[in-house]
Design a protein around this motif. Structure first.
Motif, PDB file in Angstrom:
ATOM      1  N   SER A 103       0.813  -1.205   0.000  1.00  0.00           N
ATOM      2  CA  SER A 103       0.000   0.000   0.000  1.00  0.00           C
ATOM      3  C   SER A 103       0.855   1.268   0.000  1.00  0.00           C
ATOM      4  O   SER A 103       1.802   1.391   0.782  1.00  0.00           O
ATOM      5  CB  SER A 103      -0.914   0.006   1.221  1.00  0.00           C
ATOM      6  OG  SER A 103      -1.528   1.271   1.375  1.00  0.00           O
ATOM      7  N   TYR A 105      -0.026   3.973   1.151  1.00  0.00           N
ATOM      8  CA  TYR A 105      -0.353   4.737   2.346  1.00  0.00           C
ATOM      9  C   TYR A 105       0.378   4.243   3.594  1.00  0.00           C
ATOM     10  O   TYR A 105       0.324   4.886   4.636  1.00  0.00           O
ATOM     11  CB  TYR A 105      -1.859   4.668   2.600  1.00  0.00           C
ATOM     12  CG  TYR A 105      -2.696   5.288   1.513  1.00  0.00           C
ATOM     13  CD1 TYR A 105      -3.175   4.518   0.447  1.00  0.00           C
ATOM     14  CD2 TYR A 105      -3.010   6.647   1.535  1.00  0.00           C
ATOM     15  CE1 TYR A 105      -3.947   5.091  -0.553  1.00  0.00           C
ATOM     16  CE2 TYR A 105      -3.785   7.224   0.531  1.00  0.00           C
ATOM     17  CZ  TYR A 105      -4.245   6.430  -0.507  1.00  0.00           C
ATOM     18  OH  TYR A 105      -5.008   6.996  -1.502  1.00  0.00           O
ATOM     19  N   ASN A 106       1.041   3.108   3.479  1.00  0.00           N
ATOM     20  CA  ASN A 106       1.669   2.472   4.630  1.00  0.00           C
ATOM     21  C   ASN A 106       3.172   2.674   4.600  1.00  0.00           C
ATOM     22  O   ASN A 106       3.837   2.321   3.634  1.00  0.00           O
ATOM     23  CB  ASN A 106       1.334   0.973   4.619  1.00  0.00           C
ATOM     24  CG  ASN A 106       1.708   0.285   5.915  1.00  0.00           C
ATOM     25  OD1 ASN A 106       2.643   0.688   6.600  1.00  0.00           O
ATOM     26  ND2 ASN A 106       0.979  -0.755   6.250  1.00  0.00           N
ATOM     27  N   SER A 107       3.732   3.211   5.668  1.00  0.00           N
ATOM     28  CA  SER A 107       5.170   3.478   5.709  1.00  0.00           C
ATOM     29  C   SER A 107       5.992   2.200   5.580  1.00  0.00           C
ATOM     30  O   SER A 107       7.144   2.248   5.124  1.00  0.00           O
ATOM     31  CB  SER A 107       5.535   4.201   7.005  1.00  0.00           C
ATOM     32  OG  SER A 107       5.227   3.407   8.132  1.00  0.00           O
ATOM     33  N   ARG A 108       5.433   1.052   5.934  1.00  0.00           N
ATOM     34  CA  ARG A 108       6.160  -0.212   5.826  1.00  0.00           C
ATOM     35  C   ARG A 108       6.363  -0.647   4.376  1.00  0.00           C
ATOM     36  O   ARG A 108       7.138  -1.557   4.105  1.00  0.00           O
ATOM     37  CB  ARG A 108       5.425  -1.298   6.590  1.00  0.00           C
ATOM     38  CG  ARG A 108       5.320  -1.034   8.080  1.00  0.00           C
ATOM     39  CD  ARG A 108       4.535  -2.111   8.790  1.00  0.00           C
ATOM     40  NE  ARG A 108       4.363  -1.823  10.206  1.00  0.00           N
ATOM     41  CZ  ARG A 108       3.656  -2.570  11.047  1.00  0.00           C
ATOM     42  NH1 ARG A 108       3.067  -3.668  10.608  1.00  0.00           N
ATOM     43  NH2 ARG A 108       3.554  -2.234  12.302  1.00  0.00           N
ATOM     44  N   SER A 109       5.676   0.012   3.453  1.00  0.00           N
ATOM     45  CA  SER A 109       5.823  -0.310   2.031  1.00  0.00           C
ATOM     46  C   SER A 109       7.028   0.371   1.407  1.00  0.00           C
ATOM     47  O   SER A 109       7.289   0.182   0.229  1.00  0.00           O
ATOM     48  CB  SER A 109       4.550   0.101   1.272  1.00  0.00           C
ATOM     49  OG  SER A 109       3.409  -0.550   1.789  1.00  0.00           O
TER      50      SER A 109
END
Length: 123
Positions: A103, A105-109
């Motif tokens: 995603s 929107y997700n910092s883990r991406s």
């Protein structure tokens, strides 16, 4: 790997504007979707905006929609965030990031991050 360096932060009064830049080096910049995140003291890092590589689709957090504009210049390996009508709640360290997978929107991406640039909006 992509190396990212932000610039353009500073102190501005409410209602003012700033333009952040993120210069990239390393692997082909144009292969990545790019994003801006921000982190205020005592808060988690939050999504601000993202732009895809191929079509240039843009995405914004509701809190900045209509005030911020993300763009990129692949020839210059640079991403921008034009911030208008700034509010005190926009105060944070702003980070640019290169997307890996998942995603937007997700910092883990994201697996490549700049060092951050401070934006302070006074009331």
């Amino acid at each position: 790997q992509v190396q990212l360096v932000e610039s353009g932060g500073g102190l501005v009064q409410a209602g003012g504007a700033l333009r952040l830049s993120c210069a990239a080096s390393g692997r082909t910049f144009s292969s990545y979707a790019m994003a801006w995140f921000r982190q205020a003291p005592g808060k988690e890092r939050e999504f601000v905006s993202a732009i895809t590589w191929s079509v240039g689709n843009t995405y914004y957090a509701d809190s900045v929609k209509g005030r911020f504009t993300i763009s990129r210049d692949n020839a210059k390996n640079t991403e921008y965030l034009q911030m208008n009508s700034l509010k005190p709640e926009d105060t944070a360290v702003y980070y640019c990031a290169a997307h890996r997978r998942g995603s937007l929107y997700n910092s883990r991406s994201y697996d490549n991050w700049g060092q951050g640039t401070q934006v302070t909006v006074s009331s």
